[in-house]
Design an enzyme around this catalytic site. Structure first.
Site, short mmCIF file in Angstrom:
data_model
loop_
_atom_site.label_atom_id
_atom_site.label_comp_id
_atom_site.label_asym_id
_atom_site.label_seq_id
_atom_site.Cartn_x
_atom_site.Cartn_y
_atom_site.Cartn_z
N GLU A 64 0.82 -1.21 0.00
CA GLU A 64 0.00 0.00 0.00
C GLU A 64 0.86 1.26 0.00
OE1 GLU A 64 -3.91 -1.46 2.50
OE2 GLU A 64 -2.25 -0.53 3.60
N THR A 92 5.84 -9.25 9.05
CA THR A 92 4.53 -9.15 8.39
C THR A 92 4.40 -7.78 7.73
OG1 THR A 92 3.53 -10.61 10.00
CG2 THR A 92 2.03 -9.17 8.80
N ALA A 147 4.39 -7.87 17.92
CA ALA A 147 5.36 -6.77 17.78
C ALA A 147 4.86 -5.44 18.33
CB ALA A 147 5.75 -6.60 16.31
N ASP A 169 -1.88 -14.10 25.23
CA ASP A 169 -1.71 -14.45 23.82
C ASP A 169 -1.96 -15.95 23.70
OD1 ASP A 169 0.06 -12.98 21.28
OD2 ASP A 169 -0.31 -15.14 21.18
N THR A 209 -4.32 -8.64 17.71
CA THR A 209 -3.98 -9.98 17.23
C THR A 209 -3.83 -9.92 15.72
OG1 THR A 209 -6.31 -10.58 17.01
CG2 THR A 209 -5.26 -11.02 19.13
N ASP A 235 -7.83 -4.44 11.00
CA ASP A 235 -7.36 -3.31 10.20
C ASP A 235 -7.35 -3.61 8.71
OD1 ASP A 235 -5.34 -5.07 10.07
OD2 ASP A 235 -3.76 -3.71 10.73
N VAL A 301 -7.63 1.74 12.69
CA VAL A 301 -7.11 1.06 11.49
C VAL A 301 -5.79 1.66 11.02
CG1 VAL A 301 -9.38 0.28 10.69
CG2 VAL A 301 -8.50 2.48 9.89
#
Lengths: 348, 348
Positions: A64, A92, A147, A169, A209, A235, A301
Site C-alpha cells: 500500500e 509481516t 510486535a 496471547d 492480534t 485493520d 485502522v
C-alpha cells in the site's frame, strides 16, 4: 565524482539511526512527542488532503501507498502486509516513508518506518485513550502480544498513566517475550492464561492480534461497563477481533469513516452504524466519554495523517543531529534544462 | 551499531551511480536495452495491474505516485511537476522509484529516477517510432529543446537509425545548449529559426515543449503526409501542443486510453475519438503504419509500466556491479514478533 548540490540531497534515517535516535530521546518521551504531533494534526484534520490508500493485492499480501498533504508538506508511507511472512522469518509489515515540500515538489526526508509505525500506532492509541478512557485507568489488558504489544504498553504508561499490564496471547511464548522486554521499564506485568483473566480489573482493553479472519477475541459477555476498548488488530477487510454485540453496546470512535467502514471492526455492522470522528472529539466539538458506565471503543485502522505527523516529527527532530545521512537522490543540474549536459560532464 | 540482516538492506542507486552506470554501459546501448525492456512489458500489457496515478495537486504543481505490478514485482515512481521551479533554479520534474517483491512485500531497489525517466521516455518514443515511423526515416525535427531533447535524439539514432536532427525552440539558447551537447555524438545537427524550417525534410516530428497551456506548436498546414509525430509535451490536463486538425488527419496511438484522454493531445477531441493501444500494435494484433502517406501520431503521456520496465532493467543491470550502495531501510528482527527486543538490544 560530481558534487551534488544540497538541494539534491535528501536526509535519510536508517533503521540503525532510528534506533539510536529513540534511545537518545528516550522511548517514553518520544512516544509523548509523537502523540503531541498526532494530536496537533487531528486538530487541523479538515485541511488535509485525505486520499484513500492505494492498495495492490496479491494472493499472499498487500502493498500500500498512503499519501496525504496539509498543503505545505506532502507525505506518504509505503507499507506491506504479508501475514505469511512471519513463518518465513520475515516481518509481516515493513514500511518506509517520505516527506516532501509541496511548494517545490522536492523530497525533504526519507526514513525507515517499520519502527516508526510501531511508535506512531502506540502513540495514537494512547492519545485517543487520554481523551476517552476513564481518567483513573491504571491497568490495561493487552490481548495479542506480538510486535506492537510493548509499544502499546509503554505509550499507555507514558501518556495515560497506566501502571499495570495484563498479558494474554494464544502463544504463551509471545507473552513471555513481551514480559521479558517490559522487565525493568516501570510497568507491573502479569501473564494470564485466558483473555477473561487478562481483562480482570482492567479499565483499558487493547486487542492486537494478527489473524486475517473474522476472529472473536473479545466476546460480548466478557466486556463490562465503564471500560475503554482500544481495538488495533482489525485493520483490513475480513479481519476483525470483536463480537458485534460489543460494538452495539459501545460508543465507537474512528479516524476516517470511509476507511474504517471497510477495514475496521465496524465492517461487521450496517453501513449507517453511528460513529464519532476522533478529530471532532479532540477539538471539543463532539462529546467523548460522557459517563462512568459508558463503553468507549477506538476502532483503530491506522490513517495516513498519523504517518504524516510522524514524518513531520522526524523532520523537525533530526535537524542538527547526526541521526541521518544525506542521500544523493535528486538530479539537480545547474541549468534545469541541461540534464543531459550534467550527465555528459560526469563522464569519467 | 547492530548489523542489519541482508534482507533489511535495499540496493540504492544514487544520481552519481546512475551517471556512472550510464557511462559504463554507454548512453545508446542503455537506451536500446531500456527499449527492449519496455517493449517486452508492452507485450504482456494485459497482466499488469493498471492503477491510475495518484496525484496531489497544489497551486504551483503536482506530486504523483505511479504504481503498477506484474504480479511478481511491484513498482512505483514518485514524481513532481512544478513548471515554476525552472525560474528558481530547480528541476520542473524530479523523480525516484522503488521496486518490491510481491511475494514478501520487501523493497528490492530504490533508485533516482530523474535521469532514468529521461532515458525511459526517450526509449519509449524510439521503440514506438520503430513500429510506426517510415522505415527510411533518417531526419527528425526536434521542437522544444529542453531537458528531454538530447535523450530523444540519441534514442531515435540508436533505435530508429536517425542521422540528422533539426532543432527549434522559442528560446535560441535552449537550441544552442542542445546542439552543444550533441556535438561529436554522431548526429548531424541543424539549428532552425522557425518550426516550419525545423520540419523541412523530417520524417519524424518530435514535440516536447513545457508550457502548461493549450499551445499550438504544430498547426494543421505544417504537417504533410507520411510523417510520424512523436508528441511528448502534452502530458497533463490543459497542456497540449498540436492543432486538433492534425489529430483528425492522423492515426493516433496511445499508451493507456483512460489516462491519455485526460492528459494527452486527444483531450482536445471528443471522448469517442478513435485511438489504437500500442501494446496491440506491438503484439501484431492491430495494424500500425499501413501506408506511406499515413500520418501516425504517438500521443505520449508516460505510463507507470514504462517506469516499471526501467526499474526492472536497473534491478537486473546493477547485480554484481558497484553502481549501488546498500541502504539499511527495513527493520528485520531475528524474531519478527520481537521488534521491541531488537530496539532494546540496540541500546548504546
Amino acid at each position: 565524482m560530481t558534487q551534488p548540490s544540497d538541494k539534491a540531497l535528501v536526509p535519510f534515517v536508517s533503521v540503525d539511526n532510528m534506533m539510536r535516535l529513540i534511545h537518545h530521546v528516550g522511548i517514553e518521551p518520544m512516544l509523548r512527542d509523537l502523540a503531541d504531533y498526532i494530536e496537533a494534526d487531528f486538530k487541523r484534520w479538515e485541511l488535509f488532503d485525505k486520499t484513500p490508500r492505494v492498495a495492490s493485492h496479491s494472493d499472499v499480501g498487500v502493498i500500500e501507498l498512503m499519501p496525504t498533504s496539509d498543503g505545505e508538506a506532502y507525505g506518504f508511507k509505503y507499507v506491506n502486509g504479508h501475514p505469511k511472512n512471519t513463518s518465513e522469518g520475515l516481518q509481516t509489515v515493513t514500511a518506509f516513508g517520505l516527506l516532501a515540500d509541496v511548494y517545490t515538489g522536492y523530497p525533504v526526508l526519507l526514513t525507515e518506518m517499520t519502527i516508526l509505525t510501531a511508535l506512531r500506532t502506540a502513540a495514537t492509541s494512547a492519545m485517543v485513550a487520554k481523551h476517552l478512557a476513564p481518567k483513573d485507568a491504571r491497568t490495561m489488558a493487552m490481548i495479542g502480544n506480538g510486535a506492537q504489544s510493548e509499544f502499546q504498553t509503554l505509550a499507555m504508561k507514558a501518556i495515560c498513566g497506566i501502571e499495570a499490564v495484563r498479558l494474554f496471547d494464544i502463544d504463551r511464548a509471545a507473552s513471555e517475550k513481551c514480559a521479558r522486554n517490559l522487565a525493568g521499564l516501570g510497568v507491573d506485568v502479569t501473564l494470564c492464561q485466558t483473555p477473561e483473566q487478562a481483562i480482570e480489573g482492567a479499565q483499558i482493553l487493547t486487542t492486537c492480534t494478527a489473524d486475517k479472519q473474522c476472529a472473536t477475541i473479545l466476546t460480548d459477555n466478557m466486556v463490562g461497563s465503564g471500560v475503554h476498548i482500544n481495538a488495533i488488530g482489525g485493520d483490513c477487510p475480513g479481519k476483525t477481533e470483536l463480537a458485534p454485540g460489543i460494538l452495539s453496546r459501545s460508543d465507537v470512535f474512528v479516524e476516517y469513516p470511509p476507511q474504517t467502514r471497510i477495514e475496521g471492526e465496524i465492517q461487521q455492522m450496517p453501513e449507517d452504524f453511528p460513529v464519532t470522528e476522533l478529530w471532532e472529539v479532540i477539538l471539543g466539538r463532539k462529546p467523548g466519554r460522557t459517563s462512568a458506565r459508558q463503553i468507549t471503543l477506538f476502532d483503530s485502522v491506522g490513517f495516513a495523517i498519523e504517518d504524516f505527523s510522524a514524518l513531520r516529527y522526524m523532520r523537525d527532530r533530526i535537524k542538527g543531529t547526526t541521526f541521518f545521512e544525506d542521500l544523493d537522490m535528486l538530479a539537480d543540474p545547474d541549468d534545469p534544462r541541461d540534464l543531459f549536459g550534467m550527465l555528459l560532464r560526469a563522464q569519467p
